[in-house]
Design an enzyme around this catalytic site. Structure first.
Site, PDB file in Angstrom:
ATOM      1  N   LYS A  80       0.788  -1.231  -0.025  1.00  0.00           N
ATOM      2  CA  LYS A  80       0.144  -0.066   0.048  1.00  0.00           C
ATOM      3  C   LYS A  80       0.993   1.027  -0.107  1.00  0.00           C
ATOM      4  O   LYS A  80       0.567   2.251  -0.747  1.00  0.00           O
ATOM      5  CB  LYS A  80      -0.986  -0.025   1.144  1.00  0.00           C
ATOM      6  CG  LYS A  80      -2.088  -1.082   1.112  1.00  0.00           C
ATOM      7  CD  LYS A  80      -2.785  -1.333   2.241  1.00  0.00           C
ATOM      8  CE  LYS A  80      -3.875  -2.255   2.141  1.00  0.00           C
ATOM      9  NZ  LYS A  80      -4.341  -2.952   3.297  1.00  0.00           N
ATOM     10  N   GLN A 135      -5.496  -2.107   9.390  1.00  0.00           N
ATOM     11  CA  GLN A 135      -4.964  -3.503   8.664  1.00  0.00           C
ATOM     12  C   GLN A 135      -5.589  -4.527   9.601  1.00  0.00           C
ATOM     13  O   GLN A 135      -5.192  -4.481  10.821  1.00  0.00           O
ATOM     14  CB  GLN A 135      -3.698  -3.495   8.443  1.00  0.00           C
ATOM     15  CG  GLN A 135      -3.153  -4.808   7.845  1.00  0.00           C
ATOM     16  CD  GLN A 135      -3.556  -4.747   6.136  1.00  0.00           C
ATOM     17  OE1 GLN A 135      -3.464  -3.870   5.611  1.00  0.00           O
ATOM     18  NE2 GLN A 135      -4.287  -5.979   5.789  1.00  0.00           N
ATOM     19  N   ASP A 153     -11.849   1.559   3.040  1.00  0.00           N
ATOM     20  CA  ASP A 153     -11.966   0.079   3.043  1.00  0.00           C
ATOM     21  C   ASP A 153     -13.292  -0.272   2.796  1.00  0.00           C
ATOM     22  O   ASP A 153     -13.728  -1.456   2.289  1.00  0.00           O
ATOM     23  CB  ASP A 153     -11.478  -0.529   4.580  1.00  0.00           C
ATOM     24  CG  ASP A 153     -10.465  -1.603   4.121  1.00  0.00           C
ATOM     25  OD1 ASP A 153     -10.182  -1.792   3.223  1.00  0.00           O
ATOM     26  OD2 ASP A 153     -10.010  -1.894   5.278  1.00  0.00           O
TER      27      ASP A 153
END
Length: 287
Positions: A53, A97, A120
């Site tokens: 990322k 995460q 997300d």
């Protein structure tokens, strides 16, 4: 007949290029899109995802506010950091995460993120908007799958799509996106409780395999000419590799590439699209 391999790396690079051009435009107006990725602990898979990322952020010209916190970070400390990022106008996207260490409640953490910064697409508000078809941040992997189908000009209108797996991250959202008017598939969801799964997959024009188990989909389960999107990422031991393992998907790739019309490889299929769509979501959050 041999299947056309869907090159996720190439399509993801196209998406990132388009994002980079729009980022450059925003920067002219004094706005630099910024993503904060929070990693708690040392889960090796998570560490490598976050590194990917960070590389993508640099490539598209976005600001990187990544935080790597120790495993011992308390839930309270993490929620405090999220709250600070929610209130920071220079941060446009926040991603925690997953999985988190056992002592932290994932649901609480997802709820703490401002839905307008939830790149997300996991916050219940964004999930609800996805269900009713309102504009929202779409979860990156499912959205990436739809973009792969579009970019490969794969006909979806009126096709029967079978999704194997019902996770909140892939299975359910991709089923909803496939059923949307613009994609217009008839969708069946299969899972561990499904009896005679092969009878159902044999009817499918498009199969999305997201079960998280190798050899879930084999040649005898697929009709000739089906489109196969393999979301699985499974590590299996391989002494010939430096790492001691190799990655395979949920599908028997070598077997199926003789039957399918299109198929995604693992790695290099759906994976790169996930990060590309995250960049797209962060751009939209900044806009």
């Amino acid at each position: 007949m041999s299947a056309k391999i869907i090159d996720g790396k190439e399509i993801a690079a196209q998406v990132r290029k388009e994002v980079a051009e729009k980022v450059a435009e925003l920067k002219k107006n004094g706005i630099t899109p910024c993503l904060a990725v929070i990693l708690v602990g040392e889960n090796p898979a998570s560490v490598s995802y976050v590194t990917g990322k960070q590389k993508a952020l640099a490539e598209v010209g976005m600001a990187d506010r990544s935080l790597h916190l120790p495993e011992s970070t308390t839930e309270e400390e993490l929620l405090k950091i999220i709250n600070e990022l929610n209130n920071d106008k220079t941060v446009h996207g926040i991603l925690v995460q997953l999985p988190l260490p056992k002592h932290i409640n994932e649901e609480k953490v997802i709820l703490a993120i401002n839905p307008k910064k939830d790149v997300d697409g996991f916050h219940p508000e964004n999930v609800g908007n996805l269900v009713i078809g309102k504009k929202s941040f779409l979860p990156c992997t499912p959205h990436g799958i739809i973009v792969l189908l579009q970019k490969m000009n794969i006909e979806t209108n009126g096709k029967h799509a079978v999704v194997i797996g019902r996770s909140n991250i892939v299975g359910k959202p991709v089923a909803l996106l496939l059923a949307r008017k613009e994609t217009n598939c008839t969708v069946t969801i299969c899972h561990t409780g499904t009896k005679n799964i092969a009878e159902i997959t044999k009817q499918a024009d498009i199969i999305i395999a997201a079960a998280g188990k190798p050899h879930t989909l084999t040649k005898d389960m697929v009709k000739p000419g089906a489109v196969i999107i393999d979301v699985g990422v499974n590590r299996i031991p391989d002494a010939t590799k430096k790492s001691g393992f190799r990655l395979i998907g949920d599908c028997d790739f070598d077997d199926l590439k003789e039957t399918a019309s299109f198929i995604t490889p693992v790695p290099g299929g759906v994976g790169p699209m996930t990060i590309a769509m995250l960049m797209q979501n962060t751009l939209e959050a900044a806009e």
